[in-house]
Motif scaffolding. Structure first.
Motif, mmCIF file in Angstrom:
data_model
loop_
_atom_site.group_PDB
_atom_site.id
_atom_site.type_symbol
_atom_site.label_atom_id
_atom_site.label_comp_id
_atom_site.label_asym_id
_atom_site.label_seq_id
_atom_site.Cartn_x
_atom_site.Cartn_y
_atom_site.Cartn_z
ATOM 1 N N PRO A 1 37.917 20.485 28.574
ATOM 2 C CA PRO A 1 37.124 20.603 27.355
ATOM 3 C C PRO A 1 38.019 20.617 26.116
ATOM 4 N N ASN A 2 37.423 20.312 24.975
ATOM 5 C CA ASN A 2 38.184 20.264 23.722
ATOM 6 C C ASN A 2 38.619 21.650 23.265
ATOM 7 N N SER A 3 37.834 22.650 23.531
ATOM 8 C CA SER A 3 38.108 24.006 23.084
ATOM 9 C C SER A 3 38.912 24.764 24.150
ATOM 10 N N ALA A 4 39.969 25.447 23.699
ATOM 11 C CA ALA A 4 40.775 26.238 24.626
ATOM 12 C C ALA A 4 39.967 27.411 25.183
ATOM 13 N N LYS A 5 39.093 27.976 24.357
ATOM 14 C CA LYS A 5 38.266 29.100 24.794
ATOM 15 C C LYS A 5 37.348 28.681 25.943
ATOM 16 N N ILE A 6 36.703 27.530 25.800
ATOM 17 C CA ILE A 6 35.826 27.025 26.858
ATOM 18 C C ILE A 6 36.640 26.695 28.112
ATOM 19 N N MET A 7 37.839 26.174 27.906
ATOM 20 C CA MET A 7 38.724 25.854 29.037
ATOM 21 C C MET A 7 39.014 27.122 29.848
ATOM 22 N N TRP A 8 39.325 28.221 29.168
ATOM 23 C CA TRP A 8 39.635 29.469 29.862
ATOM 24 C C TRP A 8 38.400 30.050 30.549
ATOM 25 N N VAL A 9 37.249 29.914 29.928
ATOM 26 C CA VAL A 9 36.011 30.396 30.556
ATOM 27 C C VAL A 9 35.728 29.595 31.828
ATOM 28 N N GLU A 10 35.847 28.293 31.751
ATOM 29 C CA GLU A 10 35.617 27.447 32.926
ATOM 30 C C GLU A 10 36.638 27.720 34.016
ATOM 31 N N ALA A 11 37.893 27.854 33.622
ATOM 32 C CA ALA A 11 38.941 28.135 34.611
ATOM 33 C C ALA A 11 38.698 29.488 35.275
ATOM 34 N N GLY A 12 38.266 30.469 34.499
ATOM 35 C CA GLY A 12 37.960 31.779 35.065
ATOM 36 C C GLY A 12 36.794 31.723 36.036
ATOM 37 N N MET A 13 35.762 30.986 35.671
ATOM 38 C CA MET A 13 34.590 30.857 36.539
ATOM 39 C C MET A 13 34.957 30.134 37.837
ATOM 40 N N ILE A 14 35.727 29.078 37.731
ATOM 41 C CA ILE A 14 36.140 28.343 38.925
ATOM 42 C C ILE A 14 37.026 29.227 39.804
ATOM 43 N N SER A 15 37.899 30.001 39.195
ATOM 44 C CA SER A 15 38.741 30.922 39.971
ATOM 45 C C SER A 15 37.892 31.962 40.692
ATOM 46 N N PHE A 16 36.903 32.488 39.998
ATOM 47 C CA PHE A 16 35.989 33.450 40.613
ATOM 48 C C PHE A 16 35.268 32.820 41.808
ATOM 49 N N LEU A 17 34.784 31.585 41.632
ATOM 50 C CA LEU A 17 34.065 30.905 42.713
ATOM 51 C C LEU A 17 34.983 30.613 43.902
ATOM 52 N N TRP A 18 36.234 30.230 43.629
ATOM 53 C CA TRP A 18 37.192 30.030 44.716
ATOM 54 C C TRP A 18 37.468 31.351 45.423
ATOM 55 N N GLY A 19 37.523 32.442 44.674
ATOM 56 C CA GLY A 19 37.713 33.755 45.277
ATOM 57 C C GLY A 19 36.552 34.128 46.186
ATOM 58 N N CYS A 20 35.332 33.862 45.730
ATOM 59 C CA CYS A 20 34.142 34.118 46.560
ATOM 60 C C CYS A 20 34.204 33.303 47.847
ATOM 61 N N CYS A 21 34.580 32.056 47.725
ATOM 62 C CA CYS A 21 34.685 31.183 48.892
ATOM 63 C C CYS A 21 35.748 31.721 49.856
ATOM 64 N N GLY A 22 36.847 32.207 49.308
ATOM 65 C CA GLY A 22 37.902 32.782 50.141
ATOM 66 C C GLY A 22 37.439 34.027 50.881
ATOM 67 N N VAL A 23 36.695 34.889 50.197
ATOM 68 C CA VAL A 23 36.178 36.110 50.839
ATOM 69 C C VAL A 23 35.229 35.739 51.978
ATOM 70 N N ILE A 24 34.358 34.784 51.743
ATOM 71 C CA ILE A 24 33.413 34.345 52.774
ATOM 72 C C ILE A 24 34.170 33.764 53.969
ATOM 73 N N PHE A 25 35.189 32.970 53.686
ATOM 74 C CA PHE A 25 35.999 32.366 54.751
ATOM 75 C C PHE A 25 36.719 33.437 55.564
ATOM 76 N N VAL A 26 37.312 34.414 54.891
ATOM 77 C CA VAL A 26 38.038 35.484 55.584
ATOM 78 C C VAL A 26 37.089 36.312 56.440
ATOM 79 N N MET A 27 35.887 36.575 55.942
ATOM 80 C CA MET A 27 34.917 37.336 56.730
ATOM 81 C C MET A 27 34.515 36.572 57.994
ATOM 82 N N THR A 28 34.372 35.271 57.886
ATOM 83 C CA THR A 28 34.027 34.450 59.038
ATOM 84 C C THR A 28 35.170 34.429 60.048
#
Length: 136
Positions: A82-109
């Motif tokens: 994205p053009n805005s650094a603020k939006i970039m950090w929000v998106e990166a944070g959200m994607i990191s959170f989602l990858w973390g959720c996926c990792g927790v689900i994988f580890v539980m399995t």
């Protein structure tokens, strides 16, 4: 396609994929909790049989769809930041959170499967019923 429309389409795609990933993560987390509960697999657990079938047959396909969505989101962020650094950090944070959720689900399995192997049960073993203690 003109540049403004292209940018709007990319933003809408990101929002839609993010919402899909959030919904899949929540559903998969619920499914993995059910999968770890032995009462869920027994007829005495109070859970409907159709829910057991849905969890059994859709867990892994949903997990792989979630992975594909997360990979797509990550590629979108890297290929078209994205053009805005603020939006970039929000998106990166959200994607990191989602990858973390996926990792927790994988580890539980994986943890459940390792426990099954260590206790001499089949890899994806679950009780069929409380009375006969057969593994599924």
């Amino acid at each position: 396609m003109e540049p403004k429309r292209k940018a709007t389409a990319a933003k809408l795609t990101r929002v839609a994929l993010t919402l899909l990933a959030l919904a899949l993560a929540a559903l998969l987390f619920y499914f993995v909790l059910l999968r770890e509960n032995q009462l869920f697999w027994m007829n005495v657990g109070g859970y409907p049989v159709w829910l057991r079938d849905v969890v059994e047959f859709t867990y892994y396909p949903l997990f792989f769809v979630n992975l594909a969505v997360l990979i797509s989101l990550s590629i979108l962020l890297l290929a078209h930041p994205p053009n805005s650094a603020k939006i970039m950090w929000v998106e990166a944070g959200m994607i990191s959170f989602l990858w973390g959720c996926c990792g927790v689900i994988f580890v539980m399995t994986i943890a459940n499967n390792v426990c099954n192997i260590m206790e001499g049960r089949p890899l994806h073993g679950h009780f069929l019923s409380e009375s006969d203690h057969q593994w599924r």
